[in-house]
Scaffold this motif. Structure first.
Motif, PDB file in Angstrom:
ATOM      1  N   ASP A   1       1.665   6.539  -6.936  1.00 20.50           N
ATOM      2  CA  ASP A   1       0.523   7.165  -7.553  1.00 20.50           C
ATOM      3  C   ASP A   1       0.741   8.663  -7.312  1.00 20.50           C
ATOM      4  O   ASP A   1       0.393   9.504  -8.123  1.00 20.50           O
TER       5      ASP A   1
ATOM      6  N   HIS B   1       1.088   3.975  -2.742  1.00 16.69           N
ATOM      7  CA  HIS B   1       0.872   5.551  -2.536  1.00 16.69           C
ATOM      8  C   HIS B   1       1.871   6.341  -3.036  1.00 16.69           C
ATOM      9  O   HIS B   1       1.862   7.283  -3.604  1.00 16.69           O
ATOM     10  N   TYR B   2       3.165   5.841  -3.057  1.00 13.14           N
ATOM     11  CA  TYR B   2       4.478   6.623  -3.675  1.00 13.14           C
ATOM     12  C   TYR B   2       4.415   6.635  -5.121  1.00 13.14           C
ATOM     13  O   TYR B   2       4.644   7.818  -5.895  1.00 13.14           O
TER      14      TYR B   2
ATOM     15  N   LYS C   1       0.872  -1.145   0.199  1.00  8.61           N
ATOM     16  CA  LYS C   1       0.077  -0.125  -0.059  1.00  8.61           C
ATOM     17  C   LYS C   1       0.881   1.153   0.149  1.00  8.61           C
ATOM     18  O   LYS C   1       0.889   2.436  -0.659  1.00  8.61           O
ATOM     19  N   LEU C   2       2.075   1.280   0.651  1.00 10.06           N
ATOM     20  CA  LEU C   2       2.938   2.336   0.854  1.00 10.06           C
ATOM     21  C   LEU C   2       3.655   2.574  -0.578  1.00 10.06           C
ATOM     22  O   LEU C   2       3.539   3.693  -1.237  1.00 10.06           O
TER      23      LEU C   2
ATOM     24  N   ASP D   1       6.062  13.179   2.357  1.00 12.91           N
ATOM     25  CA  ASP D   1       5.343  13.924   1.441  1.00 12.91           C
ATOM     26  C   ASP D   1       5.668  15.453   1.007  1.00 12.91           C
ATOM     27  O   ASP D   1       5.164  15.966   0.246  1.00 12.91           O
TER      28      ASP D   1
ATOM     29  N   GLN E   1      -0.241   1.546   6.512  1.00  6.80           N
ATOM     30  CA  GLN E   1      -1.522   2.687   6.389  1.00  6.80           C
ATOM     31  C   GLN E   1      -1.244   3.935   6.980  1.00  6.80           C
ATOM     32  O   GLN E   1      -1.266   4.891   6.425  1.00  6.80           O
TER      33      GLN E   1
ATOM     34  N   ILE F   1       1.781   5.731   5.462  1.00  4.81           N
ATOM     35  CA  ILE F   1       1.270   6.521   4.300  1.00  4.81           C
ATOM     36  C   ILE F   1       1.192   8.091   4.572  1.00  4.81           C
ATOM     37  O   ILE F   1       1.745   8.894   3.850  1.00  4.81           O
TER      38      ILE F   1
END
Length: 263
Positions: free
Chosen positions: A189, A186-187, A182-183, A247, A239, A242
């Protein structure tokens, strides 16, 4: 000796003392000013060397490379005049002049340099910040026009974009290798959205397709895993990570808008 002669002698001696004090003070002021100028030039020399050595070969555009090298040559020439007995200044001058000639002969690279090392990304980011401040300093002094300065800043902005894309991609691969799916999604994306939003038409087409394919594969793998087992504590922590991790790298745009003193 008459009183007149004594008075004349005293006046002459006082005049000599006043002249000596004036000359001594003038020489001291010139010496202090020379030391200040020398210290400032050596500081700029370190900054230029930091920038020249901090960028991977081919990462910095030709125009900006020539700008830094010419500025470094100017600093070396001034230091050679101020400290003619210091051989390192002449050695630096010869080395940078040779680098300048090589840069002038080089053609524009066809593909951008991709950074794949976290430490390298950090060092390049610091160099870009230093270069950005230097451009504002040149513009303020009138060394470069506003139009040229804007052109240089536009190139720096594109390098910041490239740097941020490389960093998101690197973080995504690291998360993927650690099975933090999932991480990683995330990156990847974030990387795709950044390229679509900030990139020029056609600039990142290949990388966008690669990242989208990676996201599809990771989502398929994640769906397969989630269908066979409940969420573990490690996945819950992933999660949360993230929302907390890195960011802010590409969002600090104010760094590239502020004007700073270079010296």
């Amino acid at each position: 000796m008459s009183s007149v002669n004594i008075i004349v002698t005293i006046v002459v001696l006082l005049a000599i003392l006043v002249c000596y004090a004036f000359v001594s003070q003038t020489l001291r002021q010139k010496r202090e000013q020379r030391l200040r100028v020398t210290a400032a030039l050596k500081s700029r020399l370190r900054n230029f060397k930091f920038m020249i050595n901090g960028f991977p070969k081919g990462f910095l555009p030709r125009e900006l490379t020539l700008l830094v090298q010419r500025s470094l040559i100017d600093v070396c020439e001034q230091l050679s005049k101020l400290e003619p007995r210091e051989p390192s200044h002449l050695q630096d001058l010869q080395a940078v002049t040779q680098q300048l000639q090589e840069t002038q002969r080089q053609a524009r690279p066809s593909d951008p340099v991709v950074l794949e090392n976290p430490q390298q990304i950090k060092e390049v980011k610091m160099c870009l910040e230093e270069l950005h401040r230097f451009i504002f300093q040149l513009e303020r002094k009138g060394t470069v026009s506003h139009t040229h300065a804007e052109g240089y800043r536009s190139q720096i902005k594109q390098m910041v974009l490239q740097l941020t894309v490389d960093n998101y991609s690197l973080l995504g691969r690291q998360a993927q290798q650690s099975d933090k799916l999932k991480l990683a999604i995330h990156y990847f994306d974030l990387c795709v959205k950044l390229m679509l939003r900030e990139g020029r038409p056609g600039q990142f087409d290949t990388r966008i397709q690669q990242q989208k394919l990676a996201i599809e594969q990771l989502r398929a793998r994640l769906a397969e895993l989630e269908s066979t087992k409940p969420a573990s504590a490690e996945e819950i922590a992933e999660q949360e990570q993230i929302a907390e991790e890195w960011d802010k790298f590409g969002s600090d745009e104010e760094v590239w808008k502020k004007k700073h003193a270079y010296d």
